[in-house]
Design an enzyme around this catalytic site. Structure first.
Site, PDB file in Angstrom:
ATOM      1  N   TYR A  92      57.408  45.944  13.739  1.00 42.04           N
ATOM      2  CA  TYR A  92      57.437  44.914  12.695  1.00 42.04           C
ATOM      3  C   TYR A  92      58.826  44.283  12.617  1.00 42.04           C
ATOM      4  CZ  TYR A  92      56.853  42.710   8.122  1.00 42.04           C
ATOM      5  OH  TYR A  92      56.787  41.799   7.093  1.00 42.04           O
ATOM      6  N   SER A 104      61.593  38.688   7.198  1.00 46.09           N
ATOM      7  CA  SER A 104      61.693  39.930   6.435  1.00 46.09           C
ATOM      8  C   SER A 104      63.111  40.469   6.554  1.00 46.09           C
ATOM      9  CB  SER A 104      60.708  40.977   6.965  1.00 46.09           C
ATOM     10  OG  SER A 104      60.901  42.228   6.322  1.00 46.09           O
TER      11      SER A 104
END
Length: 268
Positions: free
Chosen positions: A144, A131
């Site tokens: 995250y 990501s």
């Protein structure tokens, strides 16, 4: 020439499903995975297998099934993962551990199980879906970011460890795309007596970014480009110009300046 045999974890929805459909349309033999196979009795886009990236036995069963049918796995796409938001101070440790178990240890289990098969064949490609959030610590998405950033670094090391075996390993870092990750992610509850009163407002911004996100077909097309690259790079980005540009800014701007940009974006 035989078509590529591709294994995609988390293939029943979102980026994984879109990628599987696109690669199938290009003549590749795609196997996707899901934790709950019984939820998809009519899934006809490509073959779905039961697999939980937190369970070594289910991983080995799925890989053995593909090997018995196809004799090889040319491409592994580590896509399965979970989202999480919340103030780090107030996020339950078990939820933090669960996120690392899915987003970091899950891909590690997959790679440890599949690398012996690829080494035996003397070739293979592993694409780890990370990501753009993994390039920076984002407020209320810090856990995250940490899981995806960790996977980026693991991939860098593993590329060097395995390069003599004919195996190629790379990271593909998407920005925000229109998938169901927001609905499935863990949200730390917004507590009335919490000192982090700005969390609720930031959560709205995070969700708005996802809702306004692009079509995951862009990720699928980038995966296809990587598969067909003779010598894949270590890192790829896919997202809006500003999402990709943010990674560049992170590299060149002083820490305090870049931090100020994030604080302004999230209205903190």
């Amino acid at each position: 020439m035989d078509s590529k045999v591709v294994l995609i974890t988390g293939g029943s929805s979102g980026i994984g499903k879109t990628t599987g459909i696109f690669l199938s349309s290009k003549g590749m033999k795609v196997y996707g995975t899901t934790r709950n196979l019984e939820k998809y009795p009519d899934f006809g886009h490509f073959t779905l297998l039961q697999l939980d990236v937190k369970d070594h036995e289910s991983i080995d069963r799925a890989i053995d099934t593909i090997m018995s049918r196809e004799g090889r796995i040319d491409v592994l796409i580590n896509n399965a993962g979970v989202g999480i938001t919340g103030p780090i101070e107030e996020t339950p440790l078990e939820e933090i551990q669960n996120t690392f178990d899915s987003n970091l240890y899950g891909p590690l289990r997959m790679m440890q199980s599949i690398l012996p098969h690829m080494r035996k064949k003397g070739k293979g490609l592993i694409i780890n879906i990370t990501s753009i959030a993994g390039y920076m610590g984002l407020p209320f998405r810090g856990i995250y970011s940490a899981t995806k950033g960790s996977l980026e670094l693991v991939t860098e090391a593993l590329r060097m460890e395995t390069h003599t075996f004919g195996i190629q390993i790379t990271n593909l870092a998407p920005g925000d795309f229109a998938t169901n990750i927001a609905a499935g992610r863990y949200h730390s509850p917004v507590l009335e007596d919490s000192p982090y009163t700005h969390y609720a407002r930031t959560l709205e911004t995070i969700n708005d970014d996802v809702q306004a996100a692009g079509d995951p077909i862009l990720v699928a097309k980038k995966v296809y480009t990587i598969i067909n690259a003779k010598n894949p790079k270590g890192h790829y980005l896919v997202g809006t110009f500003m999402q990709r540009f943010s990674v560049f800014l992170k590299k060149i701007l002083p820490d305090k300046v870049f931090e100020k940009l994030l604080l302004n974006h999230y209205k903190l």
